[in-house]
Scaffold this active site. Structure first.
Site, PDB file in Angstrom:
ATOM      1  N   HIS A  10     -16.262 -27.635   9.434  1.00 38.97           N
ATOM      2  CA  HIS A  10     -15.235 -27.258   8.394  1.00 38.97           C
ATOM      3  C   HIS A  10     -13.973 -27.780   8.669  1.00 38.97           C
ATOM      4  O   HIS A  10     -13.898 -29.353   9.438  1.00 38.97           O
ATOM      5  CB  HIS A  10     -14.527 -26.322   9.184  1.00 38.97           C
ATOM      6  CG  HIS A  10     -13.716 -25.117   8.641  1.00 38.97           C
ATOM      7  ND1 HIS A  10     -12.359 -25.585   8.656  1.00 38.97           N
ATOM      8  CD2 HIS A  10     -13.583 -23.870   8.299  1.00 38.97           C
ATOM      9  CE1 HIS A  10     -11.578 -24.450   7.424  1.00 38.97           C
ATOM     10  NE2 HIS A  10     -12.842 -23.599   7.800  1.00 38.97           N
ATOM     11  N   HIS A  11     -13.356 -28.463   7.102  1.00 42.03           N
ATOM     12  CA  HIS A  11     -12.508 -28.914   6.687  1.00 42.03           C
ATOM     13  C   HIS A  11     -11.456 -29.259   8.026  1.00 42.03           C
ATOM     14  O   HIS A  11     -11.249 -30.513   7.686  1.00 42.03           O
ATOM     15  CB  HIS A  11     -12.209 -28.702   5.023  1.00 42.03           C
ATOM     16  CG  HIS A  11     -11.798 -30.120   4.852  1.00 42.03           C
ATOM     17  ND1 HIS A  11     -11.554 -31.169   4.767  1.00 42.03           N
ATOM     18  CD2 HIS A  11     -12.355 -30.191   2.973  1.00 42.03           C
ATOM     19  CE1 HIS A  11     -11.250 -31.834   3.927  1.00 42.03           C
ATOM     20  NE2 HIS A  11     -11.813 -31.008   2.928  1.00 42.03           N
ATOM     21  N   SER A  12     -10.904 -27.504   8.295  1.00 39.07           N
ATOM     22  CA  SER A  12     -10.217 -28.655   9.415  1.00 39.07           C
ATOM     23  C   SER A  12     -10.285 -29.798  10.279  1.00 39.07           C
ATOM     24  O   SER A  12      -9.516 -29.817  11.275  1.00 39.07           O
ATOM     25  CB  SER A  12     -10.041 -27.088  10.426  1.00 39.07           C
ATOM     26  OG  SER A  12     -10.949 -26.476  11.193  1.00 39.07           O
ATOM     27  N   ASN A  49      -7.888 -34.856   9.565  1.00 36.13           N
ATOM     28  CA  ASN A  49      -7.503 -34.629   8.150  1.00 36.13           C
ATOM     29  C   ASN A  49      -6.298 -36.481   6.905  1.00 36.13           C
ATOM     30  O   ASN A  49      -5.208 -35.778   7.991  1.00 36.13           O
ATOM     31  CB  ASN A  49      -7.068 -33.565   7.067  1.00 36.13           C
ATOM     32  CG  ASN A  49      -8.080 -33.190   7.216  1.00 36.13           C
ATOM     33  OD1 ASN A  49      -9.411 -33.059   6.071  1.00 36.13           O
ATOM     34  ND2 ASN A  49      -8.618 -32.162   7.899  1.00 36.13           N
TER      35      ASN A  49
END
Length: 475
Positions: free
Chosen positions: A136-138, A307
Site C-alpha cells: 500500500h502506498h501509505s 512518503n
C-alpha cells in the site's frame, strides 16, 4: 506506537474517496528457473519479509480521526495470509503475466491485516518464474518501496550499500538557495547592507515558492478540456510493460544534453499523442497535464518507510509531431518547472500539513480527493532502481516491472524504473476506458527507438557530455 504522517494517511483517505480504486503500488520480478520448492521458498522469503517492521504491522485509526492512525504490531499475524501461489495458463507468455498482474492489483488490501501481499508465480515460458510484491502506498513512496524490496534479495546488506537507491539525484541536488543570517559584525556600517541582503533573499525565496504554488494550484483546478483519458474508472485494470536498453537511452541523453527522465517523458509523450489520435482527438498543447512526483528524500532517510515526495505538473507536448522537438520541449518545460519553484512549493505544502491538527488535515484531504479532479490527465513517476543484476534465492532477477496505481480519475499511469542495463516502463490503465494499454507500451518503445536513430544522425545540438549514472538521473 508510531503514527502515520498526515501525508502517508492521505493515501488511505484518497482510497476511501473512490470505491473503485486501490492505492497499492507494486513490482514484478521475473527470475530465471527453475523455481525453488514452494515451501522452501516461503520459508526463505518469509524470514526476509518479517525483517521489515511495516510488514508485521496494521493501521489502527483513532476514534473520530482526532489523531493520526498508528502502526501497531498485528497480534494475529499469519504469513499465509500474505504469501500466495499462482500458476499462469499455457503458454505462460508476458501477456499472461501482465494479465495476472492487473487482476492481482485490483482488489484493495485488507486493512485488518498488514498492508502487503506477495504472489509467487510459476508457469512462465522459457523456464522462468516471477514474484509480485503489492504494497500500500501509505507504507512508502517508490524509493522507499524499492529499498524495502532490496531486503528480499540475496546479499541485501551489500546490495543496499552499492546497488540500490543510494545516490538519487534529488539527494545531491542542493535545495534552491534561500537566505541565512550574516556573520556577526561590530561594524555598524555593514548592518544596513546585511539587513538589505537578508530582505532581498527572503523576498526572492518566498517569491519563487509562491510562483511554484500558483503553478500547482492552476494545474489542479484548470480543466483538462474533456480529455478521454480523464474521468471515472471501474474496479478492473489492465497492465503492460516494456523495457529498453539503458545504453540506447544514454545515447539520446548524450546527443541532446538531456536527462534520462527527459527521454522517458518524451517517449511517453509520443505514445500518448498516438493514443489521443486513436480516439479521434486532435492533441492540443494542454491535452496532457502530467503529475510528475519528485523525490525529496535524503540519503540518510533511504531506510525510512514513508512518503517523501514533492511534485511538478508539466504539460507534455503531445501537440508536437516531431519526436526530437517533443524531447527538447520536455527538457525546457521541466527545467522551467524546477526553476519556477514547483518542487519547493510542493515540499512546503507537505511540510505544512504536518503543522495542521490531524482532524482538520484528514478532513481536508478526504474532501479534496473526493472532488472530481479535472486538471491532471496522467501520472509519470520515475523510480531509480538497482544498478546491478540481483539474485533472489540463488536465482537471477532477469527483469523488474514497476506497477503504478490508477486513481483520482486518471485512467492511465506510467511508472519508470531503471534496473541493471535497462529502463522499464510499467503501465496501468482502467480496463473499460483504456483497453489499448499494449499499444501505449509499444508506442513508448517505438519512440525511444526513433530518438536513438535521431541521436545517431549527424546534426546540430549534439552534446558530448558524460551522463550521470541512471540512478542519479532522476530528473
Amino acid at each position: 506506537m508510531e503514527r502515520l504522517s498526515a501525508f502517508d494517511a492521505g493515501f488511505l483517505q484518497a482510497e476511501d474517496a473512490d470505491r473503485h480504486v486501490s492505492l497499492a503500488v507494486g513490482a514484478v520480478s521475473v527470475l530465471e528457473g527453475p523455481m525453488p520448492d514452494f515451501a522452501e521458498l516461503v520459508a526463505g522469503m518469509g524470514e526476509r519479509l518479517l525483517r521489515i517492521p511495516r510488514f508485521r504491522q496494521v493501521v489502527r485509526p483513532q476514534p473520530f480521526d482526532i489523531g493520526a492512525p498508528a502502526w501497531v504490531d498485528d497480534p494475529d499475524f499469519d504469513l499465509s495470509h500474505h504469501v500466495h501461489f499462482a500458476a499462469l495458463p499455457h503458454p505462460g507468455d508476458d501477456e499472461a503475466l501482465f494479465r495476472f498482474t492487473a487482476e492481482a492489483m485490483e482488489p484493495r488490501l485488507d486493512r485488518e491485516r498488514p498492508l502487503w501481499q506477495c504472489w509467487i508465480i510459476e508457469g512462465l515460458a522459457h523456464d522462468r518464474w516471477a514474484m509480485l510484491m503489492k504494497v500500500h502506498h501509505s507504507i512508502g513512496d517508490g524509493i522507499a518501496t524499492m529499498h524495502i524490496l532490496a531486503g528480499l534479495c540475496d546479499g541485501a546488506a551489500e546490495a543496499n550499500g552499492g546497488t540500490y537507491v543510494d545516490a538519487i539525484r534529488a539527494a545531491h541536488e542542493p535545495e534552491p538557495q534561500g537566505f541565512s543570517l550574516p556573520k556577526p559584525t561590530l561594524n555598524p556600517a555593514r548592518w544596513a547592507a546585511a539587513a538589505r541582503d537578508i530582505a532581498t533573499a527572503a523576498v526572492k525565496t518566498v517569491g519563487v515558492t509562491v510562483e511554484g504554488a500558483l503553478q500547482i494550484v492552476n494545474g489542479l483546478i484548470r480543466s483538462g478540456g474533456g480529455s478521454p483519458l480523464l474521468g471515472p474508472v471501474s474496479t478492473m485494470r489492465r497492465y503492460s510493460a516494456v523495457h529498453v536498453p539503458m545504453a540506447s537511452v544514454e545515447t539520446v541523453c548524450q546527443a541532446f544534453d538531456v536527462t534520462i527522465n527527459d527521454v522517458a517523458l518524451a517517449a511517453i509523450t509520443d505514445s500518448f499523442r498516438a493514443a489521443l489520435l486513436r480516439r479521434g482527438e486532435q492533441p492540443r498543447h494542454d491535452s496532457l497535464r502530467t503529475l510528475v512526483p519528485v523525490s525529496v528524500r535524503s540519503n540518510d532517510a533511504l531506510g525510512t518507510a514513508d512518503n517523501r515526495v514533492s511534485l511538478m505538473l508539466p504539460y507534455l507536448p503531445v501537440d508536437k509531431a516531431d519526436r526530437v522537438e517533443q524531447l527538447r520541449t520536455v527538457h525546457r518545460r521541466l527545467t522551467r518547472a524546477k526553476a519556477g519553484g514547483q518542487r519547493r512549493a510542493g515540499n512546503a505544502a507537505v511540510a505544512a500539513i504536518k503543522l495542521v491538527p490531524y482532524a482538520l488535515s484528514s478532513r481536508t484531504v478526504r474532501t479534496l480527493t473526493g472532488l472530481p479532479q479535472r486538471g491532471v490527465v496522467t501520472l509519470a513517476t520515475n523510480v531509480p532502481g538497482p544498478r546491478q543484476q540481483m539474485q533472489m534465492m540463488g536465482r537471477t532477477v532477469l527483469h523488474m516491472y514497476p506497477i503504478p496505481p490508477v486513481a483520482l480519475r486518471l485512467r492511465a499511469g506510467v511508472a519508470i524504473l531503471s534496473y541493471h542495463d535497462e529502463l522499464v516502463f510499467g503501465i496501468t490503465t482502467d480496463f473499460d476506458t483504456f483497453p489499448d494499454v499494449d499499444e501505449l507500451a509499444f508506442g513508448i518503445k517505438k519512440a525511444v527507438a526513433c530518438l536513438v536513430s535521431a541521436a545517431r544522425r549527424p546534426g546540430p545540438g549534439r552534446s558530448g557530455l558524460t551522463l550521470l549514472h541512471p540512478s542519479v538521473a532522476y530528473l
